[in-house]
Design an enzyme around this catalytic site. Structure first.
Site, short mmCIF file in Angstrom:
data_model
loop_
_atom_site.label_atom_id
_atom_site.label_comp_id
_atom_site.label_asym_id
_atom_site.label_seq_id
_atom_site.Cartn_x
_atom_site.Cartn_y
_atom_site.Cartn_z
N LYS B 181 0.85 -1.20 0.00
CA LYS B 181 0.00 0.00 0.00
C LYS B 181 0.89 1.25 0.00
O LYS B 181 1.60 1.51 0.97
CB LYS B 181 -0.92 0.05 1.21
N GLY B 211 -5.15 3.57 -1.10
CA GLY B 211 -6.24 4.00 -0.23
C GLY B 211 -5.71 4.62 1.04
O GLY B 211 -4.50 4.84 1.18
N GLU B 255 10.28 0.92 10.85
CA GLU B 255 11.27 2.00 10.83
C GLU B 255 10.49 3.26 11.18
O GLU B 255 9.60 3.65 10.43
CB GLU B 255 11.94 2.07 9.46
N CYS B 294 14.01 10.23 7.56
CA CYS B 294 13.97 9.66 8.91
C CYS B 294 15.28 9.93 9.66
O CYS B 294 15.30 10.04 10.87
CB CYS B 294 13.71 8.18 8.85
N GLU B 394 10.74 14.83 16.16
CA GLU B 394 11.04 14.86 14.73
C GLU B 394 10.07 15.83 14.05
O GLU B 394 8.87 15.66 14.09
CB GLU B 394 10.90 13.46 14.15
#
Lengths: 123, 498
Positions: B181, B211, B255, B294, B394
């Site tokens: 996805k 979606g 992650e 990240c 973050e």
């Protein structure tokens, strides 16, 4: 009267009402980490398993608002207001299909407010 | 030069069982470009029915695909790599339209890295083997790898094609079928990738269902016939993915980001040479991909003895960051991926100001004259302390939080004072100091005198709340297969127990 740690804008409350009709009782959990992190996630009340070290910061428009206790260390002196904006966050938060995204607006408490905050509840 | 907008189709479909299939309920959503806020295409708004169809199609293909020899899987992954390489410009420009990042990056990083990643996993699956051990004179133990079957993968929006590749390449190499996805902000580039490589894979091996998280992501993560879930995203959804996986007792890899320290010791300024220049660029890499990485080096720790001079030179370099049209090769920073991301970054800039951090540069939105409706933020540097939220959370934007340290002990303390442990950078001319920090920092990737390099073959993953698993390395194969032990006895004699 305690000073609340969390509140909600009228616009966000209207979205909560709309989601509640579809999904029943709701809750929030403030996320951390990358991508769509550092934002409040809205789930059906029993969908997200609240952890034994999550903190209940208060109620917003009938929804419990939780945060991980280690993350809360950095929110101790902050009021968080849930607002909503146009946008397409990707996460499991329930407002995403509406083309909307809840967001946290922060404000540092005054010294008077800090002295009179609602006590936290450990879940 | 500027690149032409690709011919996006007005409407895309799901890719299931080797066919482009309309969503079961016929619903679609609009995929907009963060470059200018315009609609790129309509994309299926799928639900549990579509996920179920994809999982079934994947299982139909799983047995045969799992038995395809490693040599042939290797060839297929090499062909996929070659096909992507042939279409590099198309995919790079599509990625820029979908995500907002500058085409300078998609041409130089996203797409070439994806190509190399498929080649890497094609290579390792051919070269590696199981293990055999002589337990005793009559007993041989064989450790044999078998694919899990069908796995679910949920892809983030910051490097859509590359992150899909990081997950797809090991899963396919290990012999699994995939239901993937894409993120709802950035589905189209992955769908274009699928169009380009579709004929290279047997029907049902790769399935893509589009979606929203609550409508399509959740049915995928909870599906009883999925044997593993791989997810990149944030911590609350990470917890939810683990919670869902516990219903089916399946493994997950996660992650979940970080707040990576980038540490500059005084020796970097011992000489005014290429290395100093590299270190300055190393600090400015916080602006890479508009900070939507990240491992964004979003905390710079600078030794106080060099702070003033080093920072002055860094700020000059940050001032020189070229913003503008993401489709120009000279533009260094593009748009943030979505409006809510843009708003969140501006909120965090406000938090930093409220916390009393000093704005050294930027600190506001960027008005892009070419695209007034896009989502652009100026590269921003705060000076503050590590207890502030802008040092701990973050932001996923071009926002750097800078602080100073006196000595090694203080640098180590600040570096590890974080909930996360994904990446870290250490810059020094002292090899002993480097060793102390590479081993002392609690993070899955320590860049030594470099940053933001992601070569295939170098493992990538988190300590602490940054996640579980190691991508980008052959050890990821272990997260995509069973180990079956075959214990063979060559001894004809009974045990003598009964």
């Amino acid at each position: 009267m305690y000073v609340e740690r969390v509140s909600v804008t009228e616009k966000a409350a209207a979205v909560i009402d709309q989601l509640r009709q579809q999904h029943g009782d709701l809750m929030f959990h403030q996320s951390g980490g990358c991508c769509d992190g550092s934002s409040p996630m809205c789930f059906a009340k029993d969908d997200f398993l609240v952890g034994s070290r999550d903190l209940l910061l208060g109620e917003v428009h009938g929804c419990s608002f939780y945060m991980a206790s280690d993350q809360f260390e950095y929110y101790k002196n902050m009021h968080v207001m849930i607002d909503v904006t146009q946008g397409r966050g990707s996460s499991f938060s329930l407002e995403i299909p509406l083309g909307l995204r809840f967001m946290s607006i922060s404000r540092i408490f005054t010294d008077d407010e800090l002295a009179n905050l609602r006590p936290l509840e450990v879940c | 030069m500027s690149f032409q907008k690709p011919d996006f189709k007005p409407q895309y479909e799901n890719y299931i069982g080797g066919e482009w299939v309309a969503p079961a309920d016929g619903d679609y959503f609009e995929n907009t470009s963060p470059i200018d806020g315009s609609v790129i295409a309509r994309v299926p708004r799928s639900n549990a029915n579509d996920i179920d169809m994809a999982v079934k199609a994947a299982w139909k293909a799983a047995d045969a695909w799992g038995k395809v020899p490693a040599s042939e899987r290797c060839n297929i992954l090499f062909r996929i790599a070659a096909r992507i390489e042939e279409n590099q410009e198309l995919l790079a420009v599509a990625e820029t339209w979908d995500n907002g990042k500058a085409v300078r990056e998609t041409m130089a990083a996203d797409i070439p890295l994806a190509v190399d990643h498929f080649r890497y996993f094609g290579s390792v699956i051919r070269a590696e083997a199981g293990q055999v051990a002589d337990i005793d004179a009559g007993t041989v133990s064989m450790e044999i790898h078998e694919p899990l079957g069908v796995v679910g993968q949920i892809i983030p929006w910051n490097f859509p094609i590359l992150m899909a590749t990081w997950k797809l390449a090991p899963a396919l190499a290990a012999g699994n079928c995939v239901v993937l996805k894409p993120a709802e902000q950035t589905p189209v580039s992955i769908l274009m990738l699928a169009e380009i490589i579709a004929d290279l894979l047997p029907a049902g091996v790769l399935n893509i269902v589009n979606g929203f998280g609550p409508e399509a992501g959740k049915p995928l993560a909870t599906h009883p016939d999925i044997k593993k879930v791989a997810f990149t995203g944030e911590t609350t959804t990470g917890r939810l993915i683990m919670q869902y996986a516990s219903e089916n007792l399946i493994p997950v890899t996660l992650e979940l980001g970080g707040k990576s320290p980038n540490i500059f010791f005084e020796s970097v300024m011992a000489e005014d040479d290429n290395f100093l220049d590299k270190a300055i660029e190393g600090l400015v890499l916080f602006a890479f991909n508009q900070g939507e990485v990240c491992t964004c080096p979003s905390r710079a720790l600078i030794q106080e003895s060099i702070y003033e001079e080093f920072m002055a030179r860094c700020l000059k370099r940050i001032e020189a960051i070229q913003m503008g049209d993401p489709l120009e090769l000279t533009t260094m920073m593009g748009a943030q991926a979505s409006n809510d991301q843009y708003e969140k970054i501006l909120n965090y800039i406000d938090v930093g100001k409220q916390e009393g951090a000093e704005v050294l540069i930027g600190g506001e939105a960027y008005q892009n004259e070419t695209y007034p409706n896009g989502y652009y933020v100026k590269p921003t540097v705060f000076k503050g302390n590590n207890k502030m939220r802008i040092f701990q959370e973050e932001i996923f934007g071009p926002v750097l939080s800078v602080t100073t340290f006196k000595d090694e002990a203080e640098a180590m303390e600040i570096a590890n004072d974080t909930l996360y442990g994904l990446g870290a950078g250490v810059w020094t001319r002292d090899v002993h100091q480097m060793q102390t920090f590479t081993r002392g920092i609690q993070a899955g990737r320590i860049w030594c005198n470099c940053y933001h390099a992601y070569p295939a073959g170098a493992s990538f993953g988190g300590y602490k709340k940054s996640g579980i698993g190691r991508e980008n390395h052959k050890m990821m194969l272990g997260h995509y297969r069973h180990t079956k032990n075959v214990l063979m006895s060559y001894d004809k004699n009974p045990l003598g127990f009964f």
